[in-house]
Scaffold this motif. Structure first.
Motif, PDB file in Angstrom:
ATOM      1  N   ARG A 163       3.356   5.746  -7.557  1.00 35.34           N
ATOM      2  CA  ARG A 163       2.436   6.563  -8.376  1.00 35.34           C
ATOM      3  C   ARG A 163       2.832   8.044  -8.327  1.00 35.34           C
ATOM      4  N   ARG A 164       3.208   8.507  -7.153  1.00 33.77           N
ATOM      5  CA  ARG A 164       3.643   9.905  -7.071  1.00 33.77           C
ATOM      6  C   ARG A 164       4.902  10.134  -7.883  1.00 33.77           C
ATOM      7  N   ARG A 166       0.831  -1.202   0.000  1.00 36.62           N
ATOM      8  CA  ARG A 166       0.000   0.000   0.000  1.00 36.62           C
ATOM      9  C   ARG A 166       0.868   1.255   0.000  1.00 36.62           C
ATOM     10  N   ALA A 200       1.691   3.818  -3.474  1.00 37.87           N
ATOM     11  CA  ALA A 200       1.394   5.243  -3.391  1.00 37.87           C
ATOM     12  C   ALA A 200       2.641   6.060  -3.727  1.00 37.87           C
TER      13      ALA A 200
END
Length: 259
Positions: free
Chosen positions: A254-255, A247, A251
């Motif tokens: 993706r950033r 998780r 994240a």
């Protein structure tokens, strides 16, 4: 993530578990897309992932061109997506994180190769399919496993094998230990679990490498009934810890790639 994994992993037992292997440009691209839903990203995003490993933009773009030519990827307007063959691999990877099981009644799946002659391509295709189905090879042409998994058998299996259900007369746990290197798998799993704990605050490239290694290893888990596993089997704990790790990792990734 990428790479086909044999049914019986050869990871050695003990504290000298092998180190995490480095990723090529092709591995970086495949690992990124296999872990992304839907499995399609623009070239610029894949180039950004390559930068994490010091891979030049030209090297990543060359890898993309070669992967399209090899049938691994499809390209449209600068976006690259997995082909159907690799979509099936992504489905297996996703399933390995939460395998679909059923209560075990003691029965075993048995697949016996029946054609007298097979081409090398047919033999290779069957071996790959058996690995995906998590069957172990007792001897040449005889595959089996406890009947506790829910999945379909592909045509390559039904065309080459006679399928039976039975049970060993001896100790089923002993048979399972002969079919799979359970101690080796458990040692590697504990090594990776430790790496997950240590890499929660590591650089993104290191997290990426750990994530790829865990997903490869989960694909090789035979997913046996609890009754046939050694004490303190680490499979469930590795999966639990990976979900929490993933998780945060997804994240951050993706950033980094700007999506």
């Amino acid at each position: 993530m990428d790479d086909t994994v044999a049914v019986s992993p050869a990871a050695p037992a003990g504290p000298a578990a092998p180190a995490l292997r480095s990723l090529t440009a092709r591995s970086v691209v495949l690992s990124t897309l296999l872990g992304h839903h839907p499995p399609a990203l623009p070239a610029r995003a894949l180039v950004r992932v390559g930068e994490l490993f010091g891979t030049a933009e030209g090297t990543v773009r060359t890898a993309l061109t070669r992967m399209v030519a090899a049938g691994d990827l499809e390209q449209h307007d600068g976006t690259y997506r997995l082909t159907d063959r690799l979509l099936a691999r992504q489905a297996r990877q996703d399933d390995s994180r939460a395998p679909r099981t059923r209560p075990w009644d003691g029965g075993w799946e048995i697949a016996v190769v029946t054609p007298e002659r097979r081409s090398a391509a047919d033999r290779a295709a069957l071996r790959q399919a058996m690995a995906a189905l998590r069957l172990g090879e007792l001897r040449e042409g005889c595959w089996m496993r406890p009947a506790n998994l829910l999945r379909d058998r592909p045509p390559v299996v039904t065309a080459q094998c006679t399928l039976l259900t039975g049970a060993p007369e001896g100790d089923p746990a002993r048979l399972a230990a002969a079919l799979w290197d359970l101690d080796g798998w458990a040692a590697r799993a504990r090594f990776l679990e430790s790496a997950l704990r240590e890499d929660r605050t590591a650089a993104l490239a290191e997290r990426f490498t750990v994530s790829a290694a865990v997903l490869r290893h989960l694909l090789s888990d035979p997913v046996l009934p609890r009754e046939l596993l050694p004490a303190d089997w680490p499979g469930a704990e590795l999966r639990r810890r990976y979900e929490a790790f993933d998780r945060d990792f997804r994240a951050l990734l993706r950033r980094h790639i700007g999506i």
